[in-house]
Design an enzyme around this catalytic site. Sequence first.
Site, PDB file in Angstrom:
ATOM      1  N   ARG A 152       0.858  -1.192   0.000  1.00 45.87           N
ATOM      2  CA  ARG A 152       0.000   0.000   0.000  1.00 45.87           C
ATOM      3  C   ARG A 152       0.894   1.242   0.000  1.00 45.87           C
ATOM      4  NH1 ARG A 152      -3.827  -0.077   5.018  1.00 45.87           N
ATOM      5  NH2 ARG A 152      -4.907  -1.709   3.889  1.00 45.87           N
ATOM      6  N   ARG A 204      -1.801   6.646   9.615  1.00 46.33           N
ATOM      7  CA  ARG A 204      -1.884   6.122   8.234  1.00 46.33           C
ATOM      8  C   ARG A 204      -1.957   7.262   7.212  1.00 46.33           C
ATOM      9  NH1 ARG A 204      -3.833   0.837   8.178  1.00 46.33           N
ATOM     10  NH2 ARG A 204      -3.266  -0.226  10.088  1.00 46.33           N
ATOM     11  N   LYS A 224      -3.737   1.263  15.034  1.00 44.78           N
ATOM     12  CA  LYS A 224      -3.715   2.189  13.901  1.00 44.78           C
ATOM     13  C   LYS A 224      -4.347   3.518  14.270  1.00 44.78           C
ATOM     14  CE  LYS A 224      -6.119  -0.705  11.308  1.00 44.78           C
ATOM     15  NZ  LYS A 224      -7.049  -1.335  10.334  1.00 44.78           N
ATOM     16  N   LYS A 239      -5.870   7.220  12.324  1.00 49.49           N
ATOM     17  CA  LYS A 239      -6.222   7.750  10.995  1.00 49.49           C
ATOM     18  C   LYS A 239      -6.641   9.205  11.073  1.00 49.49           C
ATOM     19  CE  LYS A 239      -7.473   3.254   9.245  1.00 49.49           C
ATOM     20  NZ  LYS A 239      -8.516   2.411   8.649  1.00 49.49           N
ATOM     21  N   CYS A 253     -15.216  -2.956  -0.098  1.00 48.26           N
ATOM     22  CA  CYS A 253     -13.842  -3.263   0.303  1.00 48.26           C
ATOM     23  C   CYS A 253     -13.319  -4.398  -0.566  1.00 48.26           C
ATOM     24  CB  CYS A 253     -13.795  -3.649   1.770  1.00 48.26           C
ATOM     25  SG  CYS A 253     -14.458  -5.291   2.081  1.00 48.26           S
ATOM     26  N   CYS A 282      -8.024 -10.689   1.083  1.00 46.40           N
ATOM     27  CA  CYS A 282      -8.099 -10.273   2.475  1.00 46.40           C
ATOM     28  C   CYS A 282      -8.237 -11.477   3.407  1.00 46.40           C
ATOM     29  CB  CYS A 282      -9.276  -9.324   2.682  1.00 46.40           C
ATOM     30  SG  CYS A 282      -9.382  -8.842   4.418  1.00 46.40           S
ATOM     31  N   CYS A 309     -16.485  -8.164   5.987  1.00 44.39           N
ATOM     32  CA  CYS A 309     -16.454  -8.481   7.412  1.00 44.39           C
ATOM     33  C   CYS A 309     -16.754  -7.206   8.187  1.00 44.39           C
ATOM     34  CB  CYS A 309     -15.104  -9.100   7.801  1.00 44.39           C
ATOM     35  SG  CYS A 309     -13.835  -7.878   8.193  1.00 44.39           S
ATOM     36  N   CYS A 360     -13.932  -1.564   6.283  1.00 43.21           N
ATOM     37  CA  CYS A 360     -12.976  -0.874   5.413  1.00 43.21           C
ATOM     38  C   CYS A 360     -13.630   0.014   4.359  1.00 43.21           C
ATOM     39  CB  CYS A 360     -12.051  -1.884   4.745  1.00 43.21           C
ATOM     40  SG  CYS A 360     -11.050  -2.782   5.940  1.00 43.21           S
TER      41      CYS A 360
HETATM   42 FE1  SRM Z   1      -9.012  -1.848   6.298  1.00 41.98          FE
HETATM   43  C1  SRM Z   1      -7.725  -4.511   7.955  1.00 41.98           C
HETATM   44  C2  SRM Z   1      -8.217  -3.225   3.365  1.00 41.98           C
HETATM   45  C3  SRM Z   1      -9.636   1.089   4.787  1.00 41.98           C
HETATM   46  C4  SRM Z   1     -10.727  -0.838   9.072  1.00 41.98           C
HETATM   47  N1  SRM Z   1      -8.059  -3.555   5.753  1.00 41.98           N
HETATM   48  C5  SRM Z   1      -7.563  -4.504   6.591  1.00 41.98           C
HETATM   49  C6  SRM Z   1      -6.736  -5.528   5.817  1.00 41.98           C
HETATM   50  C7  SRM Z   1      -5.315  -5.065   5.792  1.00 41.98           C
HETATM   51  C8  SRM Z   1      -6.874  -6.990   6.288  1.00 41.98           C
HETATM   52  C9  SRM Z   1      -5.873  -7.518   7.273  1.00 41.98           C
HETATM   53  O1  SRM Z   1      -5.649  -6.897   8.332  1.00 41.98           O
HETATM   54  O2  SRM Z   1      -5.338  -8.594   7.005  1.00 41.98           O
HETATM   55  C10 SRM Z   1      -7.402  -5.389   4.420  1.00 41.98           C
HETATM   56  C11 SRM Z   1      -6.555  -5.791   3.208  1.00 41.98           C
HETATM   57  C12 SRM Z   1      -7.426  -6.306   2.107  1.00 41.98           C
HETATM   58  C13 SRM Z   1      -6.715  -6.531   0.841  1.00 41.98           C
HETATM   59  O3  SRM Z   1      -6.607  -7.692   0.412  1.00 41.98           O
HETATM   60  O4  SRM Z   1      -6.284  -5.569   0.203  1.00 41.98           O
HETATM   61  C14 SRM Z   1      -7.906  -3.964   4.481  1.00 41.98           C
HETATM   62  N2  SRM Z   1      -8.830  -1.165   4.449  1.00 41.98           N
HETATM   63  C15 SRM Z   1      -8.570  -1.915   3.345  1.00 41.98           C
HETATM   64  C16 SRM Z   1      -8.778  -1.108   2.080  1.00 41.98           C
HETATM   65  C17 SRM Z   1      -7.831  -1.502   0.952  1.00 41.98           C
HETATM   66  C18 SRM Z   1     -10.244  -1.265   1.669  1.00 41.98           C
HETATM   67  C19 SRM Z   1     -10.590  -0.853   0.271  1.00 41.98           C
HETATM   68  O5  SRM Z   1     -11.299  -1.634  -0.353  1.00 41.98           O
HETATM   69  O6  SRM Z   1     -10.193   0.218  -0.197  1.00 41.98           O
HETATM   70  C20 SRM Z   1      -8.585   0.306   2.638  1.00 41.98           C
HETATM   71  C21 SRM Z   1      -7.156   0.753   2.617  1.00 41.98           C
HETATM   72  C22 SRM Z   1      -7.036   2.166   3.077  1.00 41.98           C
HETATM   73  C23 SRM Z   1      -5.671   2.763   2.946  1.00 41.98           C
HETATM   74  O7  SRM Z   1      -5.269   3.110   1.830  1.00 41.98           O
HETATM   75  O8  SRM Z   1      -5.011   2.955   3.966  1.00 41.98           O
HETATM   76  C24 SRM Z   1      -9.042   0.105   4.061  1.00 41.98           C
HETATM   77  N3  SRM Z   1      -9.936  -0.138   6.855  1.00 41.98           N
HETATM   78  C25 SRM Z   1     -10.197   0.927   6.042  1.00 41.98           C
HETATM   79  C26 SRM Z   1     -11.163   1.788   6.654  1.00 41.98           C
HETATM   80  C27 SRM Z   1     -11.768   3.039   6.044  1.00 41.98           C
HETATM   81  C28 SRM Z   1     -11.017   4.254   6.419  1.00 41.98           C
HETATM   82  O9  SRM Z   1      -9.956   4.179   7.038  1.00 41.98           O
HETATM   83  O10 SRM Z   1     -11.492   5.343   6.098  1.00 41.98           O
HETATM   84  C29 SRM Z   1     -11.483   1.223   7.888  1.00 41.98           C
HETATM   85  C30 SRM Z   1     -12.547   1.749   8.879  1.00 41.98           C
HETATM   86  C31 SRM Z   1     -12.120   2.955   9.601  1.00 41.98           C
HETATM   87  C32 SRM Z   1     -11.410   2.585  10.861  1.00 41.98           C
HETATM   88  O11 SRM Z   1     -10.222   2.265  10.798  1.00 41.98           O
HETATM   89  O12 SRM Z   1     -12.054   2.596  11.922  1.00 41.98           O
HETATM   90  C33 SRM Z   1     -10.699   0.022   8.004  1.00 41.98           C
HETATM   91  N4  SRM Z   1      -9.151  -2.524   8.199  1.00 41.98           N
HETATM   92  C34 SRM Z   1      -9.961  -1.997   9.183  1.00 41.98           C
HETATM   93  C35 SRM Z   1      -9.884  -2.829  10.354  1.00 41.98           C
HETATM   94  C36 SRM Z   1     -10.651  -2.605  11.680  1.00 41.98           C
HETATM   95  C37 SRM Z   1      -9.948  -1.642  12.568  1.00 41.98           C
HETATM   96  C38 SRM Z   1     -10.580  -1.537  13.922  1.00 41.98           C
HETATM   97  O13 SRM Z   1     -10.507  -0.472  14.514  1.00 41.98           O
HETATM   98  O14 SRM Z   1     -11.127  -2.521  14.415  1.00 41.98           O
HETATM   99  C39 SRM Z   1      -9.018  -3.896  10.029  1.00 41.98           C
HETATM  100  C40 SRM Z   1      -8.611  -5.071  10.932  1.00 41.98           C
HETATM  101  C41 SRM Z   1      -7.609  -4.713  11.961  1.00 41.98           C
HETATM  102  O15 SRM Z   1      -7.049  -3.619  11.982  1.00 41.98           O
HETATM  103  O16 SRM Z   1      -7.381  -5.561  12.801  1.00 41.98           O
HETATM  104  C42 SRM Z   1      -8.594  -3.684   8.664  1.00 41.98           C
HETATM  105 FE1  SF4 Z   2     -11.059  -7.384   4.612  1.00 41.20          FE
HETATM  106 FE2  SF4 Z   2     -13.025  -6.950   6.306  1.00 41.20          FE
HETATM  107 FE3  SF4 Z   2     -11.541  -4.919   5.470  1.00 41.20          FE
HETATM  108 FE4  SF4 Z   2     -13.216  -6.046   3.821  1.00 41.20          FE
HETATM  109  S1  SF4 Z   2     -13.800  -4.996   5.701  1.00 41.20           S
HETATM  110  S2  SF4 Z   2     -11.063  -5.565   3.348  1.00 41.20           S
HETATM  111  S3  SF4 Z   2     -13.175  -8.156   4.422  1.00 41.20           S
HETATM  112  S4  SF4 Z   2     -10.822  -6.595   6.701  1.00 41.20           S
END
Ligand code: SRM
Ligand code: SF4
Length: 554
Positions: free
Chosen positions: A72, A141, A204, A206, A425, A431, A470, A474
């Site tokens: 990323r 981030r 993390k 943000k 997402c 993922c 899930c 995201c």
């Molecule tokens: Fe996310 C984890 C993809 C934005 C909340 N996110 C992941 C992971 C890395 C899975 C993992 O931990 O193994 C995913 C990788 C999937 C893949 O195969 O690419 C993933 N997140 C993404 C992306 C690519 C979604 C998308 O379709 O665009 C976004 C990348 C953003 C970036 O460029 O940095 C992405 N993730 C977000 C957002 C939206 C935002 O930030 O505005 C959220 C919700 C906001 C937040 O953080 O509260 C988000 N991602 C999570 C979480 C839950 C965090 C939490 O507080 O519980 C996880 C899981 C974790 O951190 O344990 C996670």
């Molecule tokens: Fe993966 Fe869940 Fe984030 Fe979708 S919402 S990219 S399934 S961690």
Amino acid sequence: MTEQSPVERIKRDSHNLRGTLVESLQDPLTGSIREDDTVLIKFHGSYQQDDRDIRDERRRQKLEPAYSFMIRTRLPGGVCTPAQWLQLDEIARRYANGTLRITTRQAFQFHGVIKTELKTTMQAINASLLDTLAACGDVNRNVMASANPVETRAHPVVHEWAKQLSEHLLPKTRAYHEIWLDGAKVSSTEEVEPLYGPTYLPRKFKAAIVVPPVNDVDVFAHDLGFIAIIENGELQGFNLTVGGGMGATHGDAETHPRVADVAGFLQPEQLLAVAEAVLTTQRDFGNRAVRKRARLKYTIEDRGLEWFVAEITRRMGFALEPARPFNFETTGDRFGWTEGFDGRWHLTLRIEAGRVADTAKGPWLTGLREIARVHRGDFRLTPNQNLTIANVEANARAFIDALVVRYGLDRHARATPVALNALACVALPTCALAMAEAERYLPRLSQLVDERLAANGLAGAPLVLRITGCPNGCARPYLAEVALVGKAPGRYNLFYGGDGKGQRLNALHLENVDEPTIVAALDAAFGRYAKERMEGERFGDFAWRAGLVGAQAA
Ligand code: SRM
Ligand code: SF4
């Protein structure tokens, strides 16, 4: 003392994020890296993944999973040059799976990079003058900023602040340069992380800067947010927001999404000091024992906003002023051409689920490469996973238009509001946390939603639809008017009730339902909406008023 989470030990023992990454990368016996290194590599902007489509088959054949790495980029405000686009496009085709993925945080992701090519790929990204440092991990981030930053004179200023904030909150470790760019080794005892300390943040973190009236960044979903207050086109300062977040865990009432609080107003030149105070307060008081409760939203929830504001005031040495009024109208992008304050033009294209690829639907990767070859302005990735071809001279518009049509990139001219604004997402197959499909299911889902709208005489109605595989959130699903959150293959929780402006959470309507049940539920809800809605009432508002969610829900 409460026992700390195992990740805390890994960070502490890592010598500022080095761990044994060098050894892991050199190990020829496996396509994976050592377990502790899978935690540390995130801080460098990469995740170890495996192809889940073939996981069972590989297991049957007694092969290790088909490991690869997601990378990323860090891209404050989502801006890159055409030259960078061309370099990233080449990286996608040479080292990754031939796609560029625009994320919901205005960055690029590469999928499918194998371990032996990881370092070369990192070097190629850095050669394009971009990097991946702190794109993932327990640090600040990618900093988001409203994506059309050229409408008033204040927009470019805001974008500059996003870049400065990103730089200011970067980890200072030289590990990144040593491991990926063959930089000279620094003894880790000499090295300090003035902001983060040896164990970085509990989780993390943000940040985003938004320019009303378009809340494209979903500022209330962020740990740290700044709402630009603009008068007569000039930036006056920012309202500070703190403690937003989306992540939740199914069946765990201790975890939940949260909309950020507005904490006060600050002058532009106070932004970095305020950000630092918020980040270090979370560093010192965030929950380091239970990672699921480690985000800033829980620190604020557990200790109270008043305590939090008092603590950051103490650290800043000045007080915030009372918050100023602001108004959001939408979270969506403005598609097609818009004219900037300086007479230059910006064309926003719909990129479904952010996936830029050559597929049966169209040669989009090729098309954007051709555009990048002739474009003289820049590109802007939007928080809605779309792309703006920005800063086009008026006399170049027709040429860009012709390329857009030739390569089928003019989807914005044909798609319905649902298809234009939906977010998904990544989910399967890359993922590791996905419980159900999201990106791959989005085209069918938006078609089903559109069919139900049309069947109820609501064709073309605005509706914010989001889906995730899930509950981590995201694609910020808990702010959508209609959201599906994956529960199991083919099964989702169905939510209604976002306000289309990113200021109100939705709520659960149905749990663990399959496609026929979802379609029937939408049909019934849209049927009532068509008959009972008030003038101009959005579906998300109607869902609350009609009791489809909330206290009166069945
Ligand atoms: Fe996310 C984890 C993809 C934005 C909340 N996110 C992941 C992971 C890395 C899975 C993992 O931990 O193994 C995913 C990788 C999937 C893949 O195969 O690419 C993933 N997140 C993404 C992306 C690519 C979604 C998308 O379709 O665009 C976004 C990348 C953003 C970036 O460029 O940095 C992405 N993730 C977000 C957002 C939206 C935002 O930030 O505005 C959220 C919700 C906001 C937040 O953080 O509260 C988000 N991602 C999570 C979480 C839950 C965090 C939490 O507080 O519980 C996880 C899981 C974790 O951190 O344990 C996670
Ligand atoms: Fe993966 Fe869940 Fe984030 Fe979708 S919402 S990219 S399934 S961690």
